[in-house]
Every structure is written in structure tokens, then in C-alpha cells.
Write a protein that holds these residues in place. Structure first.
Motif, PDB file in Angstrom:
ATOM      1  N   SER B 322       0.851  -1.191   0.000  1.00 23.46           N
ATOM      2  CA  SER B 322       0.000   0.000   0.000  1.00 23.46           C
ATOM      3  C   SER B 322       0.884   1.237   0.000  1.00 23.46           C
ATOM      4  O   SER B 322       1.934   1.242   0.644  1.00 23.46           O
ATOM      5  CB  SER B 322      -0.840   0.079   1.285  1.00 23.46           C
ATOM      6  N   TYR B 323       0.440   2.261  -0.695  1.00 19.73           N
ATOM      7  CA  TYR B 323       1.138   3.552  -0.637  1.00 19.73           C
ATOM      8  C   TYR B 323       0.071   4.635  -0.607  1.00 19.73           C
ATOM      9  O   TYR B 323      -0.765   4.713  -1.515  1.00 19.73           O
ATOM     10  CB  TYR B 323       2.058   3.739  -1.839  1.00 19.73           C
ATOM     11  N   SER B 324       0.096   5.447   0.422  1.00 21.34           N
ATOM     12  CA  SER B 324      -0.959   6.446   0.611  1.00 21.34           C
ATOM     13  C   SER B 324      -0.422   7.865   0.446  1.00 21.34           C
ATOM     14  O   SER B 324       0.736   8.141   0.733  1.00 21.34           O
ATOM     15  CB  SER B 324      -1.550   6.331   2.016  1.00 21.34           C
ATOM     16  N   THR B 326      -1.552  11.466   2.009  1.00 21.99           N
ATOM     17  CA  THR B 326      -2.436  11.968   3.071  1.00 21.99           C
ATOM     18  C   THR B 326      -2.357  13.489   3.179  1.00 21.99           C
ATOM     19  O   THR B 326      -2.647  14.050   4.221  1.00 21.99           O
ATOM     20  CB  THR B 326      -2.032  11.321   4.418  1.00 21.99           C
ATOM     21  N   LEU B 333      -5.028   6.096  -1.997  1.00 23.13           N
ATOM     22  CA  LEU B 333      -4.281   4.869  -1.702  1.00 23.13           C
ATOM     23  C   LEU B 333      -4.065   4.097  -2.994  1.00 23.13           C
ATOM     24  O   LEU B 333      -5.020   3.826  -3.730  1.00 23.13           O
ATOM     25  CB  LEU B 333      -5.043   4.004  -0.688  1.00 23.13           C
TER      26      LEU B 333
END
Lengths: 75, 412
Positions: B322-324, B326, B333
Motif C-alpha cells: 500500500s502507498y498512501s 495523506t 491509496l
């Protein structure tokens, strides 16, 4: 009944939005959370739903970096 | 007593050291890093650069952490070469370090823009904690910014400019941000997020050269169209160059990174690699993959260590990353390999909600969720199960995804 309810409350957590972080705080980004915990944080932030300790590895007092900063607090 | 040497003290190297100590209590473990501080949280340094997070919570390990585990930590140590026949790591000032098993976890260094004056004062690259400190200090006093690099690293600079009150132009070579994973609909949500923090996307642009004043400080970026963008702060993030120069002559196969199998083994006996510099065999993808996410790097370090200690194929690497992002009011995501696949399905739900799923051979291999992250765990589950679902994309694109609405998996 009262004890059971009390126990349940102790195991519930909520996310409180905070504007700043203390230097001694434990801070994690949501990319450090497993899928289940990430999902629980998202539901709590977007829908205001409480989180139970059983479904996540969140620790009371720590700060989670999501679209804002959220401190994990016991309910 | 086995001697393990780990080059790199990022999350993969540190994770490997911790696992090796658990798996092999009597071993000698040495961790070498060219940085001057032990493991810190690389995901959070952008929050420091934004001016929102103090330094202390970003540190993960102090030197005592290594001492308590009888792990020798060698800071500020530059590896010059590795002799894989003699099984020795050569360093600049610390002599030769012998090994029985070696893990390479050196990550990358930001690629410098190949244009005039890209090394001017005020042009920043962003990878280390030290970089973040410098960016924060400069950003607090800057007024006008330029950002280059329309990908996951570049957008961190957009967030820094937004948080630090720098009015910025984000120069992109194509017609949208992260064009390899987003369609125009998805990208426009991100563009609007940038605009809301004071960063203006500029398309079909880029940088031809930078202008400087007499003191060598950047004053403007000029794009290939000849348009000039005044600035006193530049963030450049066009990619990573992997730190493998010291492996020249070591016989280790490389292909834009170090090639490893699912056990994190290179083609050379007793040499392993982990982290974002690996081209690993992804068992879910059925081909080589590469991933720079925190979770993937940590797990690769752990798996490498398990196999190093066992001296056999004890555990394969299988992970949905996962890479978010924010930085904006809405979450973003990406998971798995959203830029790969042979088929895609996508839908826009509102001005801040969009979803795209990438399939290969009918199976989910990655995707991007903007605004609504609710299906992320279900998509990751389908990816891990390797279910053929591309022919039921409509179910996956429903606002509320119910996996029970999918046809039962076919017997293989």
C-alpha cells in the motif's frame, strides 16, 4: 451486565483529531498499519465509528497520520 | 558462529537485523550505513518538512537499540566494493569486513535533473532525514516554488509548498499527474487538491534549465516551451537511482535494481537483497516486480533474514503493498502494481471519489482508490487469493463492494 459493559468500553477506542504532536509521542503513518487496522481507521475517521482493540493493533496515546493527525484515545 | 553483514539501515536492513538476531541468537551481526543516524521513519520525514511534525517522533531506533541486541552498528561508513569470492565487504575507512552471508539493502538516491544549474542553491531533492531538515528550513523562508516530477515523490513537494505557504507551479511533462496509473478523471481530483493548497499544475511542461543569481541561488525555472517560472525554492523528484555502484564487478545480476527470487536471493551464493532496490519475483504477479513502500521493504528484510538464517528456501515473499497520500482533505491509496496489468476498470463517483483496478490474466494486480478507501481490504484479499474477477468488474466498481455478489471461484 455492568462489568461486561465496562469491559467493553475499556476495549473501545476513538480517534481524536489533534493539531500538534508532542515530542515524546509515538507517531505512525497509515502506511505502517495492516489492512484491517487501516480499514478501521478509515471507518472511524469517515464515519465516526468507534474502533475496538480486538480488530486493530492501535495503541492508546499514539498518533496516526492520515488526512489529519489523529490521537488514539480510550472511550 | 555465522557472520551476517547488512549494508543499509533503512527499514529493510533494520528489519533483517532484528529478525536475524531472533533466528540466530549466537550470530555476529553487523549493520553498515553511510548515514549519520540510526533508523528513522522515512514515511514521516515529509511531515517534518511540512513543518507539522517535530524531529523526535521520527526517530525509530537509537544506538542503544543495536547494543541491546548485540548488533554492531557502523554509522557514516561508506562501502567501496564487495568481493563475493573472498566474501569481504571493503569500506572507505573501516577496513575489510568479512561475511558468511550478506544482505544489500542500500535503497536509492534521488536522481538529479540532467539540466543546467540543477545543482543550484535552493534546488532540493528529498530522500533522507537530513534532506527534510534542509527543505523545512528553506521552505519556511521561501515565497515562490517550482516542483518537478509528476509522481508519488513529487507530490510530497507540493504538500510541503502548500503547508509552508509557498505559492508554487508544478511543472509536469505530460497532461496529468502520475499518468501511468491515473486517467484524466482520477488525476483531475489530485490537481484540484493541489490547487486548493496553492500549487498550480502546469501540463506539457518540465524544465529545460534553471536560472540563478550571482550567488548561485535559483531564481527561475525555464520549461522546454520557453516559459519562465520565477522561484526561490525548487523541489525535484524525477526518480531514484539505486545505490549499487559498489557492487561493480561483484557478479550480481542487476536490471534497474538487484534481481532476486522470492527468497530474496541474488544470483550469487550467500548474497541477498531487500527493499526498494530489488527487482523481486512477485509470486502474485507472476513476473518481476519492484516496490518502494514501507511495508514491502520491511517484509522483504524479514523474509531475507529468515532465509539467510535457515540457509534454505524457508519462506517466500508474498505481499500486497500500500502507498498512501495523506496531504489533502481526501485520502489516496494505491496498492499492488497499479501501473501494470493488461486490463483496467475505473469509475468516478463524485468530484473527490474515483477508483481504478488493474487486472492481469483476469486477476487483480493493483489499483488506486481516491476519496473512498472502503474496498481496499477486499481488493487486497482478492489479489492474495488470485481470483479471476476481471469479467465481474461491475461488482468491484459498485460504490459498496460486496464480495458475496461475485460468482464463486472456479475450480482450477
Amino acid at each position: 451486565m455492568t462489568m461486561a459493559a465496562s469491559t467493553l468500553r475499556r476495549r473501545s477506542l476513538r480517534l481524536e483529531r489533534v493539531d500538534s504532536v508532542a515530542t515524546d509521542a509515538t507517531v505512525r503513518h497509515i502506511d505502517q498499519l495492516d489492512s484491517e487496522t487501516l480499514g478501521a481507521v478509515y471507518r472511524a475517521v469517515s464515519g465516526g465509528r468507534p474502533v475496538t482493540t480486538a480488530e486493530t493493533d492501535l495503541e492508546p496515546g499514539e498518533v496516526i497520520v492520515f488526512t489529519d493527525y489523529y490521537r488514539v484515545e480510550r472511550v | 558462529m555465522t557472520q551476517y553483514v547488512i549494508i543499509g539501515d533503512g527499514i529493510s536492513g533494520s528489519s533483517a537485523a532484528e529478525t536475524l538476531r531472533e533466528e540466530d541468537p549466537d550470530a555476529k551481526i553487523t549493520v553498515i550505513t553511510d548515514e549519520g543516524e540510526p533508523l528513522y521513519n522515512r514515511i514521516l520525514i515529509k511531515e517534518h518538512a511540512k513543518g507539522k511534525l517535530p524531529e523526535a517522533p521520527i526517530s525509530i531506533h537509537d544506538e542503544d537499540w543495536y547494543a541491546e541486541r548485540d548488533i554492531e552498528l557502523s554509522l557514516n561508513t561508506y562501502v567501496t566494493s564487495v568481493d563475493t569470492d573472498a566474501k569481504v565487504v571493503n569500506t572507505h575507512e573501516s577496513g575489510e569486513i568479512p561475511y558468511d552471508k550478506l544482505l544489500v539493502a542500500t535503497g536509492g538516491t534521488p536522481t538529479q535533473l540532467p539540466v543546467e544549474n540543477s545543482d543550484a542553491d535552493g534546488v532540493h531533492h528529498f530522500w533522507t532525514f537530513e534532506d527534510a531538515r534542509g527543505i523545512r528550513e528553506h521552505a519556511e523562508n521561501a515565497d515562490k516554488g517550482v516542483i518537478v516530477g509528476a509522481g508519488l515523490l513529487g507530490i510530497d513537494f507540493a504538500a510541503v509548498c502548500g503547508a509552508q505557504g509557498i505559492e508554487a507551479d508544478y511543472l509536469m511533462r505530460g497532461d496529468r499527474w502520475w499518468r501511468y496509473a491515473l486517467s484524466a478523471d482520477g488525476a483531475e481530483i489530485m490537481h484540484e487538491g493541489m490547487r486548493e493548497v496553492g500549487v498550480e499544475p502546469v501540463f506539457d511542461s518540465g524544465v529545460d534549465h534553471f536560472e540563478t543569481d550571482d550567488d548561485g541561488h535559483v531564481t527561475a525555472a525555464v520549461d522546454p516551451n520557453g516559459d519562465r517560472y520565477e522561484c526561490d525554492f525548487v523541489g525535484a523528484a524525477i526518480g531514484l537511482t539505486f545505490n549499487t555502484e559498489f557492487l561493480r564487478g561483484a557478479g550480481i545480476e542487476q536490471d534497474n535494481g538487484i534481481v532476486v527470487d522470492e527468497y530474496m536471493r541474488t544470483n550469487v551464493d550467500d548474497v541477498y537483497a531487500a527493499g526498494d532496490l530489488t527487482q523481486f519475483y512477485d509470486v502474485l504477479l507472476g513476473e518481476r516486480g519492484q516496490n518502494g513502500s514501507w511495508g514491502s521493504a520491511k517484509e522483504q528484510g524479514r523474509v531475507a533474514a529468515v532465509n539467510m538464517a535457515a540457509d534454505e528456501e524457508a519462506e517466500g515473499f508474498q505481499w500486497v503493498s500500500s502507498y498512501s497520500i495523506t496531504h489533502f482533505d481526501f485520502p489516496f491509496l494505491s496498492f499492488g502494481h497499479p501501473t501494470l496489468g493488461d486490463e483496467h476498470a475505473e469509475r468516478k463517483y463524485s468530484d473527490t471519489e474515483w477508483r481504478r483496478i488493474a487486472f492481469k490474466d483476469g486477476k487483480i494486480v493493483g489499483g488506486v482508490l481516491i476519496g473512498d478507501l472502503s474496498p481496499q481490504s477486499k481488493f487486497k484479499q482478492l489479489m492474495r487469493e488470485q481470483r479471476v474477477v476481471a469479467d465481474q468488474a461491475d461488482v468491484l466498481l459498485e460504490q459498496s463492494v460486496d464480495l458475496d455478489e461475485l460468482a464463486p471461484p472456479q475450480e482450477q
